[in-house]
Every structure is written in C-alpha cells, then in structure tokens.
Design a protein around this motif. Structure first.
Motif, PDB file in Angstrom:
ATOM      1  N   GLU A 144       0.814  -1.211   0.000  1.00  0.00           N
ATOM      2  CA  GLU A 144       0.000   0.000   0.000  1.00  0.00           C
ATOM      3  C   GLU A 144       0.850   1.264   0.000  1.00  0.00           C
ATOM      4  N   GLY A 145       2.127   1.172   0.516  1.00  0.00           N
ATOM      5  CA  GLY A 145       2.953   2.373   0.593  1.00  0.00           C
ATOM      6  C   GLY A 145       4.143   2.378  -0.326  1.00  0.00           C
ATOM      7  N   THR A 146       4.329   1.346  -1.113  1.00  0.00           N
ATOM      8  CA  THR A 146       5.524   1.245  -1.940  1.00  0.00           C
ATOM      9  C   THR A 146       5.391   2.028  -3.231  1.00  0.00           C
ATOM     10  N   ASN A 147       6.550   2.176  -3.897  1.00  0.00           N
ATOM     11  CA  ASN A 147       6.581   2.813  -5.208  1.00  0.00           C
ATOM     12  C   ASN A 147       5.889   1.912  -6.234  1.00  0.00           C
ATOM     13  N   SER A 148       5.267   2.510  -7.254  1.00  0.00           N
ATOM     14  CA  SER A 148       4.475   1.751  -8.228  1.00  0.00           C
ATOM     15  C   SER A 148       5.316   0.717  -8.975  1.00  0.00           C
ATOM     16  N   ARG A 149       6.686   0.967  -9.070  1.00  0.00           N
ATOM     17  CA  ARG A 149       7.492   0.008  -9.813  1.00  0.00           C
ATOM     18  C   ARG A 149       7.740  -1.283  -9.035  1.00  0.00           C
ATOM     19  N   PHE A 150       7.423  -1.277  -7.727  1.00  0.00           N
ATOM     20  CA  PHE A 150       7.620  -2.476  -6.917  1.00  0.00           C
ATOM     21  C   PHE A 150       6.306  -3.249  -6.680  1.00  0.00           C
ATOM     22  N   VAL A 151       5.209  -2.763  -7.271  1.00  0.00           N
ATOM     23  CA  VAL A 151       3.894  -3.363  -7.011  1.00  0.00           C
ATOM     24  C   VAL A 151       3.860  -4.837  -7.404  1.00  0.00           C
ATOM     25  N   ASP A 152       4.386  -5.145  -8.576  1.00  0.00           N
ATOM     26  CA  ASP A 152       4.327  -6.529  -9.050  1.00  0.00           C
ATOM     27  C   ASP A 152       5.096  -7.473  -8.126  1.00  0.00           C
ATOM     28  N   VAL A 153       6.190  -6.983  -7.548  1.00  0.00           N
ATOM     29  CA  VAL A 153       6.984  -7.822  -6.647  1.00  0.00           C
ATOM     30  C   VAL A 153       6.172  -8.217  -5.426  1.00  0.00           C
ATOM     31  N   PHE A 154       5.502  -7.250  -4.833  1.00  0.00           N
ATOM     32  CA  PHE A 154       4.703  -7.556  -3.637  1.00  0.00           C
ATOM     33  C   PHE A 154       3.505  -8.438  -3.972  1.00  0.00           C
ATOM     34  N   VAL A 155       2.889  -8.202  -5.131  1.00  0.00           N
ATOM     35  CA  VAL A 155       1.746  -9.036  -5.515  1.00  0.00           C
ATOM     36  C   VAL A 155       2.199 -10.473  -5.729  1.00  0.00           C
ATOM     37  N   LYS A 156       3.367 -10.643  -6.326  1.00  0.00           N
ATOM     38  CA  LYS A 156       3.888 -11.998  -6.490  1.00  0.00           C
ATOM     39  C   LYS A 156       4.148 -12.646  -5.137  1.00  0.00           C
ATOM     40  N   GLY A 157       4.720 -11.871  -4.217  1.00  0.00           N
ATOM     41  CA  GLY A 157       4.960 -12.407  -2.890  1.00  0.00           C
ATOM     42  C   GLY A 157       3.677 -12.813  -2.192  1.00  0.00           C
ATOM     43  N   ILE A 158       2.663 -11.968  -2.294  1.00  0.00           N
ATOM     44  CA  ILE A 158       1.361 -12.316  -1.686  1.00  0.00           C
ATOM     45  C   ILE A 158       0.794 -13.562  -2.341  1.00  0.00           C
ATOM     46  N   GLY A 159       0.946 -13.651  -3.676  1.00  0.00           N
ATOM     47  CA  GLY A 159       0.458 -14.838  -4.369  1.00  0.00           C
ATOM     48  C   GLY A 159       1.130 -16.100  -3.889  1.00  0.00           C
ATOM     49  N   PHE A 160       2.450 -16.039  -3.684  1.00  0.00           N
ATOM     50  CA  PHE A 160       3.167 -17.221  -3.183  1.00  0.00           C
ATOM     51  C   PHE A 160       2.683 -17.600  -1.789  1.00  0.00           C
ATOM     52  N   VAL A 161       2.594 -16.624  -0.895  1.00  0.00           N
ATOM     53  CA  VAL A 161       2.159 -16.911   0.473  1.00  0.00           C
ATOM     54  C   VAL A 161       0.751 -17.513   0.483  1.00  0.00           C
ATOM     55  N   VAL A 162      -0.124 -16.981  -0.364  1.00  0.00           N
ATOM     56  CA  VAL A 162      -1.495 -17.508  -0.441  1.00  0.00           C
ATOM     57  C   VAL A 162      -1.472 -18.962  -0.903  1.00  0.00           C
TER      58      VAL A 162
END
Length: 843
Positions: A90-108
């Motif tokens: 929610e607070g990161t730069n837009s260029r790092f969004v995909d990285v966090f979404v991938k991480g959330i996907g893995f954890v899920v």
C-alpha cells in the motif's frame, strides 16, 4: 534495533549484490535470534519493515523472497506475512507493485496448500480482495497470481479452489464505484480463467460454474454494460464448448454433469432477460449464442436433457414479452430447435407422448405471432405450430394425462417455474378449491380486489374469468381501476391466455377454460386475432377422427362472437363464420354457424344484414328437411326479437314462417318471437292474433307449442277491454292449457300449465269471469284437485289476484242499522254517502 543496525546500514551500499547479501543476513539472523530479537520482536519487526520499505529494487526483491522463504520454513505465520506484504504494498513505489503481488500470491498458495484452516470465506479478510482494493496498478499481476493459484492448487480439489476464489470474484464485480477500469479487469480475469480451464477439462466444471455464478452480479444498466456482458458470456461459452468437446471425445464419465453445467449457464443468462430485453440489442445476441451452444451439443451426438425444460420456460416468458420482430424470430428459432431436439431424442413424441410438457404453454403465444406482418416470423411460428400439433394429437389420443417434469426439478423462486407448477396443479386437479384464487385475493396495500369470490369452492379458471369480467365492467362504468388491476390488464392477459389455452385440452375444465379465454379477449382486444386463430387451430386438431372432442369443438366456436366486441375484429369473425353457411356443409355445422352469427350480432349490430339474409322466410322452405337448421333459425329469430324488437319487425315474415311451420319447437319459438314484439308494442297483439289464430290448434296436443302460445297470449291483457270477443277466445285457450291433465303431468306440460296461469294473472278478473264460462265453479274444482307443486305455485299467485279483486269489489251487507244519536254522528253517517254517490263519482 541496534542489533540489526549494522546490517541495515549495509542496505545503503549502492551495489545490488551487496544489498541482497545484507537482506539475506538480516533474515538469517532473524531466524536464529532469541525471542527478544526474532521476527516477532519489535527490533525484528522494524528490521523487516525497513527492508520491505526500501527504495532499492534489489532490497525489495530480496526482502520479499526472504519473507516468502521464512513462511515456507515455518519461521513466520502466513497471516503475519500477508500483513507485512500488504502494508508494504500500500505504501511502496508503483514500480515495486508486481513484486509484492507476487509475494502475496506465493504466500497464499503456500497457506492454501499446507494449512487446512486457511480458508477465506469473507471478502473482508481475503488477501486477493485486499490487494485489489488498495491500488489500480496491482490488476495485471493479480490476474496472473489468480491463474497461478488456480493451476497449482487444483490438485487439492477444484471445488476447494473455487470456494476460495468466490469472495474475491464477487468483490471484483460488486465493488463500488464500478468503473470502466474495473469492468476491463473483470472481463480480462474471467476470459483468462475460462481459457485456462481448457488445459484441464476434466476438472474444469466447478470453475465454469463459478464463472457462471459471477454473471449474476454484472451490471446491466446501459447498452455498453449489455455489450460487455455479451463478450463475457461469449468467453465462457467458447471455453465450455472446448471442454465439452474434449470430454465427449474422451468418453468421460462427467459428460452429463457437463451438460447440466451448460444448462445452468443458459439459465443464468436468461434469468437476466428482464433487464436485457430493455436495451437496443435485446435478446437476439443471447438467443444466437444459446442456439450455437446447444447446436454444438447436438452435433456431438448428445441427447436432450430434461433439465433443458427450464430453458424452454424462460423462452416462454421472453416470447410473450417480446415486441420486436427480430427478437421474436430468434426466440422462435431457438424454441423450434429445442423442441425438435427433444423429439429426436425420444423424450416427447416417443417414450412419453402422452405427457403434458412445457411446450404446450407456447400454443397461444405462437399463434399470436402467426398473424405477424413479418413473413419470416410467420413462417417460424407456423413451423413451430406444426411441431406442437404432433405433440397435441398424441397427447389427446392418450387415455390419461401425465406430467413430464417431477416437482423436485423445479425451482420455486423463478416465475416461469411457478407458472408450470400452477399448470400441473390445474391439470391434475379434479375438484374446485377455495385456495385456487389465492393469487387473486391480495392487492398492494393489503386490500382485496376479489371480494365476494371466496364463499365457495370454484375452479381457478372460473375465478379468473369472474375477475377479468369485473375489471371490464369497471372500465365500462367509468369506475376507477386499481393499480393492481391496471397491471393485470397490461401484463397478464397473454400469460393467462396461454395457461387457459392448455386447460382446453382437459375435458373436465375445457368449457370453463374457453369462457375464460373469451373474458381475456374482452379484457385485452389485442388478443382478438390470436384467439380467433387459436380457435381455428384447436378445431383443426379436434376434427381428427380419433379425437373425441366434438362438444369442446362446438364450445370453441362459441368463442368467436365474443371476439367481435372490437369493431376491427367483426369482419374477421364474420369471414370465419360465413363459409360454414354454404349449402354443402353438414347440417349441424350450418345450424351452429347461424347461432354464432346471431350471437355475434348481439355484440355488434353491424352484421345484421348478414344475419337477416340467412333468416329469410324462403330458407325455411329450402331447408325443411334439416330440423336442426330450422330450430337454429327460429331460436335466432326469437333472440333478435327479444334483444331488439325494432330489428325483429324487419323479420316479421320469418316469424310468420316459424308459426306456420309444422315442427312444434319451431312453432313455439315463433310464438315466443311474436310475444317479444307484442311486449315492446311494436306489433298489435289482436291484429296479429287475427292472422295466427288458425295456427294454434296444436296447442292442446303438444306442450311445447302450448308453452309458446301461453307466452304470447299474456300480452292480450293490455287491450282485452277493447277486444272483448277476441279476448274471450284467448282466455279460454289459457284456461284450457292451465287445467289440462294430459300426459300425466310430464315436465313439459307442467311448464306449459304454469305459463298459462302466469299469463292469466295479467288479465283483469272481471274479464276472466266473463270470458270463461262457469269460472268460479271450475276454478274451485281445479284448486281442490291440483296436486302438482310446480303448477300450484302459479295457481297461488292467480288465486291471490282473485281474492284481492273480491276484497275490493264485493258488496258488504249490514243486518241492523244503528240509530244515530247526536248531530255529529248523523253528519258522519251522511257525509260518505254524499261524497261517494254515483253523481259525485261521475263528476
């Protein structure tokens, strides 16, 4: 925090590889640190937060990787990892969004595969929902993670996967505000999920059901929404076709389940038809897509499944609501395809030919389209009627009606299923019931519109007819019509006409159903042509030699006059009746046509010329051998004289021909016709009596003639004073009929005798006493000897009249005259004699 400060300081080194090593070192220390320095401690939380919120791509990437490894090695709870990643996203730069979404996907995926309690039934805590709701940039990568989750987690059970994804998909569609970007995301997600199902067709059905369920929540408020809806349905339909084709080729065990999945998809699409048909494109694209989907199944060699009946019911409602020709045409073609497929599969005309099925509801709506000016619609409707006719003939030849669809296959929340349940109940119901008017009892506001209609059990169609006629009467009387009645007049006639049209096939309620159709036609004149064509259609079927519906066929013809209530329908009705008046038709049909023409005249006087031409006196001589025709003509003449004596005068020669005839019924009807003319005083009774007196000789031999004569002779009372001699012969005939004892007081003679005494009550007693020799003695003898209760009731009224006359006119005798005393008494004694003396009365 000081324990991690050196390592965190190394994150500032501008070399990416050094930064990655620093992150690895921090997480290794977190894994081995004591409890006051581990990941759950405040220093540990701060260190993880510093790593995830870094501006360095290498630090963020490696931090997400190490956090996922932490979860995989059970160093951190799944919920904690999702919280860290979500807050950083929610607070990161837009260029790092995909990285966090991938991480959330893995954890899920890890949590779903390794923790049985990892289940997100609520959208409030669903990780994918949280990701989607935080920012727009996540959508592209989120779609990939959803697909990755679906493919990698399906080995745990596709049903379980769908259960997990359902809250997310529902939120994606229902979230507000729902923008164009949101719709584009939903379309992209559904299209990719539908496509990926093709890679594992055996396990894809639960996902197809989930996508079908999502259709219910799509907005349909504009033409653009509808076009987008069509695109999404197209994605799902194409994927479903590929899956089904693979299952059929592999001869899978889930082919039937796949067909039911297709039925569910079509049901969902058509359940939205209430909103869809309001837009410019209407139902045509949906009908074409549905036909393509079903045609693919038929081409694969699959049979019609009974569950497709629900689709036919949906099409029934669409057909009666459609007003545009292109919609009607596409709907008719789809219905025809389904009926043919059903017949070819042996589920209608083969194994269950004697069953009542949902196709019968289409008879009236399809007949309604036969009169369409569009040639294509007319041809399509005719083709469908031919198919329905085959089913009807087989049904009517069966000894007993049966139902095709068991109740458990029907939903209770859909209007179309409620309609079929009602129809099944009415077809199987042999006795009237109080509950049959339940749907008519209540109106908005809790007020009843059907007061006084529930006192005793009645058939549903009878109640419906009464309710319809109530509304018609209120409109004729210019009384206010309630909102519920207004809706009933606009939206219900064709629907209720379709149900009543099916009930015509059940002999026990057919007559009531036909009367209801007539009432509905009066309520909605737009159905006039449809009911006219339906009458011809049914009669064509009932005329089949193996179908014994002759009485119902005649009753159906009786529906024609009611359709003439609208002036535009009158020529059509007359053109339908006139061919039956050809000389070469059967006498029964000719006689029926005369009565139909007469009933039509009663509704619309414009056709009197056609009726008068049929009732010419010469017709009695030309058709003298056909008794049924003569009786029909005489009855029509009687009805004309009764309803409109001025028109009756125009037929006076025909009346005379009836009276001069030899048939007792025709002669009696002639006397009744003349009686109505005399009652209206358009014909002088005694002038007519001088002409016809010689034709009444048979009254003493035939009670039917005697009854007609007595009805006529009652009107001789008006001028009896002026025609004393003629009135004596009239009175003697009435007394002779009333006192006759022929044929052992049969019912016909009882009726004739009763009418004689009823006629005598219209004459003055003085005329009766003068006209009937030795009247008082004969009257006393009759009064003492009469035992028939039917005659005694009229004799009683006759004797009351005589007693009243005697009471008013008899002379009173005083034996002794009392001597008057004072002047007042003398005055009171003299005053009446002076006032009522003969001279005073004359003055």
């Amino acid at each position: 925090m000081d324990s991690y400060a050196p390592l965190l300081e190394r994150l500032r080194v501008p070399q990416p590889s050094m930064q990655r090593l620093a992150v690895i070192s921090i997480f290794e220390k977190l894994a081995t640190a004591p409890s006051y320095l581990n990941a759950d401690s405040n220093p540990g939380r701060d260190a993880i937060s510093k790593c995830l919120h870094s501006n360095s791509p290498a630090v963020v990437d490696q931090s997400v990787r190490e956090l996922c490894r932490f979860v995989k090695d059970s160093k951190m709870d799944v919920s904690r990892a999702l919280l860290e990643l979500q807050s950083s996203l929610e607070g990161t730069n837009s260029r790092f969004v995909d990285v966090f979404v991938k991480g959330i996907g893995f954890v899920v995926r890890f949590g779903f595969e390794n923790h049985s309690t990892f289940c997100m039934d609520s959208a409030d805590t669903h990780p994918f929902v949280n990701v989607l709701s935080c920012r727009m940039e996540v959508q592209s990568e989120l779609v990939k993670q959803v697909l990755l989750f679906t493919t990698q987690s399906k080995q745990l059970g596709v049903v379980k996967v769908c259960k997990f994804l359902r809250p997310f998909l529902s939120y994606a569609i229902l979230r507000t505000p729902f923008s164009d970007m949101s719709l584009a995301f939903v379309m992209h997600l559904i299209s990719l999920m539908a496509s990926i199902c093709c890679s594992f067709p055996v396990d894809a059905l639960p996902i197809m059901k989930l996508l079908t369920e999502c259709l219910k929540y799509l907005p349909l408020k504009s033409v653009k929404d509808f076009n987008d809806f069509n695109c999404i349905v197209g994605y799902i339909a194409d994927a479903y076709t590929v899956i089904l084709r693979h299952l059929v080729a592999a001869e899978s065990q889930v082919i039937r389940e796949a067909q039911l999945c297709g039925v569910e998809l079509l049901e969902t699409i058509f359940s939205l038809s209430t909103d869809i048909h309001k837009h410019s494109s209407g139902m045509e694209p949906i009908n074409k897509l549905s036909k393509h989907l079903l045609l693919e199944q038929k081409d694969m060699g699959l049979s019609y499944v009974p569950e497709l009946s629900s689709l036919l019911l949906s099409l029934f409602l669409i057909l009666i609501q459609s007003e545009l020709e292109h919609e009607q045409l596409s709907t008719l073609k789809l219905i025809t395809f389904l009926v043919k497929w059903k017949n070819d599969s042996g589920t209608s005309l083969g194994r269950v030919a004697c069953c009542v099925s949902e196709e019968l509801l289409f008879i009236i709506p399809v007949v309604n389209l036969v009169s369409s000016p569009c040639k294509s619609v007319k041809v399509a409707a005719t083709d469908l009627l031919v198919l329905l006719e085959k089913h009807l003939v087989n049904l009517l030849n069966s000894p007993k009606l049966e139902l095709t669809m068991p109740g458990e296959l029907l939903h209770v929340s859909r209007l179309e299923d409620i309609i079929l349940r009602l129809l099944q109940h009415l077809l199987m119901q042999d006795q009237p019931s109080l509950c049959s008017t339940f749907f008519l009892r209540f109106a908005p506001g809790g007020k009843t519109d059907v007061e006084g209609m529930h006192d005793q059990p009645e058939l549903w169609v009878t109640q419906l007819r009464e309710y319809s006629l109530q509304i018609v009467e209120r409109r004729k009387s210019s009384l206010p019509v309630s909102l519920s009645q207004e809706v009933f007049m606009i939206e219900m006639p064709l629907l209720l006409g379709a149900i009543s049209g099916v009930l015509v096939l059940k002999q026990s309620v057919a007559r009531c159903a036909i009367d209801t159709l007539a009432a509905i036609g009066t309520l909605d004149p737009k159905l006039g042509v449809s009911l006219l064509l339906a009458t011809l259609y049914y009669n064509n079927i009932f005329s089949t030699k193996d179908i014994k519906f002759h009485d119902i066929s005649l009753k159906l013809l009786g529906l024609l006059p009611s359709l003439a209530s609208h002036s535009l329908m009158t020529p059509l009705v007359v053109q339908t009746i006139l061919p039956m008046l050809s000389k070469d038709v059967k006498p029964v049909l000719y006689a029926t046509a005369i009565r139909l023409l007469c009933k039509t005249w009663e509704i619309n006087d414009r056709i009197f010329g056609n009726l008068q031409e049929v009732l010419q006196p010469k017709e009695f001589t030309e058709l003298i051998s056909d008794r049924s025709i003569r009786v029909s003509m005489a009855a029509s003449i009687r009805d004309i004289c009764r309803r409109n004596p001025d028109r009756g005068v125009d037929l006076i020669l025909a009346v005379s021909a009836c009276i001069e005839g030899q048939d007792p019924i025709v002669q009696s009807l002639g006397f009744q016709s003349l009686a109505h003319l005399c009652e209206a005083d358009v014909i002088d009774f005694y002038t007519a009596w001088d002409v016809i007196a010689k034709h009444v000789a048979s009254y003493s031999e035939d009670p039917i003639v005697a009854y007609g004569v007595c009805l006529l002779l009652r009107w001789g009372a008006m001028d009896a004073e002026a025609y004393l001699e003629a009135s004596k012969s009239v009175l003697q005939i009435l007394w002779e009929v009333g006192s006759s004892r022929q044929a052992g007081d049969g019912s016909q003679w009882v009726k004739a005798r009763a009418s004689a005494f009823e006629a005598l009550t219209h004459y003055e007693v003085t005329h009766i006493e003068n006209g009937i020799p030795d009247f008082k003695k004969r009257n006393m003898e009759l009064l003492i000897s009469e035992v028939n209760p039917g005659v005694l009731r009229d004799i009683e009224a006759f004797e009351v009249k005589i007693i009243a006359h005697e009471h008013v006119n008899r002379r009173r005798v005083v034996k002794e005259r009392r001597v008057t005393g004072n002047k007042i008494e003398k005055l009171l004694d003299v005053y009446p004699r002076v006032i009522f003396s003969a001279e005073s009365c004359f003055v």
